[in-house]
Design an enzyme around this catalytic site. Structure first.
Site: not given
Length: 630
Positions: A89, A123, A205
């Protein structure tokens, strides 16, 4: 008076020197003790040069990612080949410009990065950069250690937390068998465990390495829960296999059954009908396979249950939500890592599943689909809009088949009537099951011609059923192009589609201008004829002039010169607009007002600036029943 009692000194108490000596010895021998902060410092000094802050500019909306800029974190996993690891993402799947800044060094060198591999579901993504561009940054990399992710492991999360270049957060792994977190958008991970710790990570982060005391990455920071300290980490089993394939130049197979499983506790699967003896003998007393999530010291606490399936696939008819996976190819399976490895090795072939359904054993055989074929690798661009096939994650989350055309950005052609995130089903009654059929349907429509489009919004309860709207073709806003992703080079290749195939279409902006002039002349002629007719009526009809209750002589002329004006534009071209709720219509800004034809011969119309606030937009003038572009 009374004399005060003399003050007595307390007896001296010998200090237990052995206690201090014992504490010092314990602190020196325990590798988890706080006195080893120096070792953490030494470790961080070695890994910080491998941390990068990623800046990503999405130049097109794609899937549920909108065009714009955002940031994240990545870290070097192969310094010689120039490979970075980050989140999917953060990297995003659509066209984008990506740069990496090595924030762990004072030089703060910046390099361009390109996509090496983006996983279709999990991810994570691998990016590539040129190591020769680094002149003052020492070469450093962080090794991956998927087996090091254990409950109770002390960790450090190093990354661009809150976009503050470099932050170091601490925590302790509390779980390694959590189901993937539910995110706000359509994208969601599936068929994977996630780890949980209270490290308090925030935006920016994402993509940070989760480091253990050996300086190895044991997980990838992926998400956090708002208003809590909870952070979710992606284990690195799938990442390790993908990295080896990229390093060797091999393709990365990704298999799927088009079914999402969830990890369910033993008490729940027992209530679903799983035999207690099977759980004890085949799951708990069995030695867990190597390379998985669990071990003899950390056995599983549940089994895999079918959560949902993709409509229109063989899994939708063979599997049911609530089915519990007992065996995979005759071997007991309660681990996402083992399930994923088995499916990746059998893409294009069948796999045998043993299931428990309402207390009965059911054996099914399903073909393993290629996960890469279920995500978009092409998009069509028209009128500042972006359209591609329905993404796998959208179809799974909203329980719709992978059919139709997904509206990643509606643009000015569809934006007034259709929302972004809608699915187009047909154009002028022609079904659009894929992007190619959608392209062929649009090719038949001339510029500035109205056409009907059928659409649904899967995430909306009110608009989930098919709706029909009328939209206006506008090819002159931007090129009509078809973009395809070259999987080998990971570059987007355009193909110009040109104008409509029908006769009288507008091929370029010059023709469009000529057409606009002709349309203006038609409006002028129509207005002139109407005005002349009104004048004739005024002068040649004394009976109507003599009526006291009728209109005055000037009213018919003014009435036939009044017109309605509609102005439309998109947020991309917002130059001088006062945006309110009344002029926002889905993905476009729309202003409506009235105008007066001043010069019928030249087609000049007077209106106010609130109706037409800027020249950059689409303007329509309606005079009577005739509508023309202005």
């Amino acid at each position: 008076g009374t004399s005060a009692a003399p003050f007595r000194q307390p007896h001296p108490v010998a200090r237990p020197r052995f206690c201090c000596l014992w504490l010092h010895t314990a602190m020196g021998d325990n590798p988890q003790s706080p006195t080893l902060e120096g070792s953490w410092q030494t470790l961080l000094d070695g890994v910080v040069p491998a941390i990068v802050a990623l800046q990503v500019i999405a130049v097109r909306s794609f899937q549920d990612d909108h065009a714009g800029a955002h940031g994240g974190t990545g870290f070097v996993v192969d310094a010689e080949r120039g490979l970075l690891l980050t989140n999917r993402h953060v990297c995003i799947c659509g066209p984008a410009r990506r740069t990496a800044t090595f924030v762990g060094c004072p030089a703060m060198e910046e390099v361009l990065v390109h996509v090496a591999y983006v996983d279709p579901v999990h991810d994570f993504a691998l990016l590539r950069f040129d190591p020769q561009q680094l002149q003052q940054t020492p070469r450093a990399e962080i090794a991956l250690d998927p087996a090091g992710l254990r409950v109770g492991e002390e960790i450090r999360v190093v990354g661009n937390d809150s976009l503050e270049k470099l932050q170091i957060l601490s925590g302790t792994v509390a779980r390694v068998d959590r189901n993937p977190p539910e995110l706000s958008g359509d994208y969601h991970d599936e068929n994977s465990f996630y780890a949980l710790a209270s490290s308090g990570t925030r935006g920016g982060s994402s993509g940070s390495p989760v480091l253990n005391r050996q300086g190895r990455a044991i997980a990838l920071n992926a998400a956090a829960k708002e208003s809590t300290m909870h952070a979710f980490y992606l284990p690195l089993h799938h990442v390790g296999r993908a990295l080896k394939a990229v390093q060797s130049g091999e393709s990365i197979p990704r298999g799927t059954l088009c079914a999402a499983f969830s990890y369910t506790s033993f008490p729940e699967v027992l209530r679903l009908g799983v035999d207690r003896e099977f759980v004890r003998h085949s799951i708990l007393e069995r030695e867990p396979p190597l390379g998985g999530t669990f071990s003899k010291a950390m056995p599983p606490g549940g089994m895999l249950q079918v959560h949902r399936t993709l409509p229109g696939t063989p899994a939708a008819s063979a599997l049911q939500p609530g089915d519990v996976l007992l065996e995979l190819e005759g071997v007991p399976c309660a681990d996402f890592v083992l399930l994923g490895a088995a499916l990746d090795a059998r893409v294009g072939r069948s796999v045998r599943l043993g299931l428990c359904r309402q207390g009965q054993r059911v054996d099914v055989e399903l073909e393993v689909q290629d996960q890469h074929d279920l995500i978009p690798h092409a998009f069509l661009e028209l009128g500042l809009g972006v359209f591609h096939k329905v993404p796998y994650q959208t179809a799974m989350k909203h329980h719709i088949p992978v059919a139709g055309v997904y509206v990643a950005q509606a643009g000015i052609v569809f934006g007034e009537s259709i929302k972004t995130d809608a699915v187009i089903t047909d154009v002028n009654g022609t079904p659009c099951t894929d992007l190619e059929a959608f392209e062929q349907a649009l090719q038949q429509i001339q510029n500035k011609e109205y056409f009907a489009v059928g659409w649904t919004v899967p995430r909306s309860a009110q608009e989930r059923r098919r709706c029909v709207s009328s939209v206006k073709m506008q090819r002159h806003w931007c090129a009509f192009r078809f973009w395809t992703l070259d999987r080998a080079s990971q570059k987007w290749v355009p193909r110009n589609l040109g104008a409509a195939k029908a006769a009288g279409s507008v091929d370029n902006m010059a023709d469009a201008t000529a057409m606009d002039d002709a349309a203006a002349d038609e409006i002028a002629v129509a207005a002139g004829e109407t005005a002349g007719t009104a004048a004739d009526i005024v002068t040649a009809s004394p009976k109507k002039r003599a009526r006291r209750s009728g209109p005055t002589s000037a009213l018919p002329i003014v009435k036939t010169s009044l017109c309605s004006v509609v102005f439309r534009t998109v947020p991309t071209f917002d130059m001088d607009l006062v945006v309110t709720a009344s002029n926002v219509e889905n993905d476009t800004y729309c202003c409506r007002g009235a105008g007066v034809v001043l010069d019928p011969a030249q087609g000049l119309v007077l209106t106010d600036r609130a109706t037409v606030p800027q020249p950059l937009g689409d303007i329509e003038v309606t005079l009577g029943e005739d509508t023309r572009s202005a």
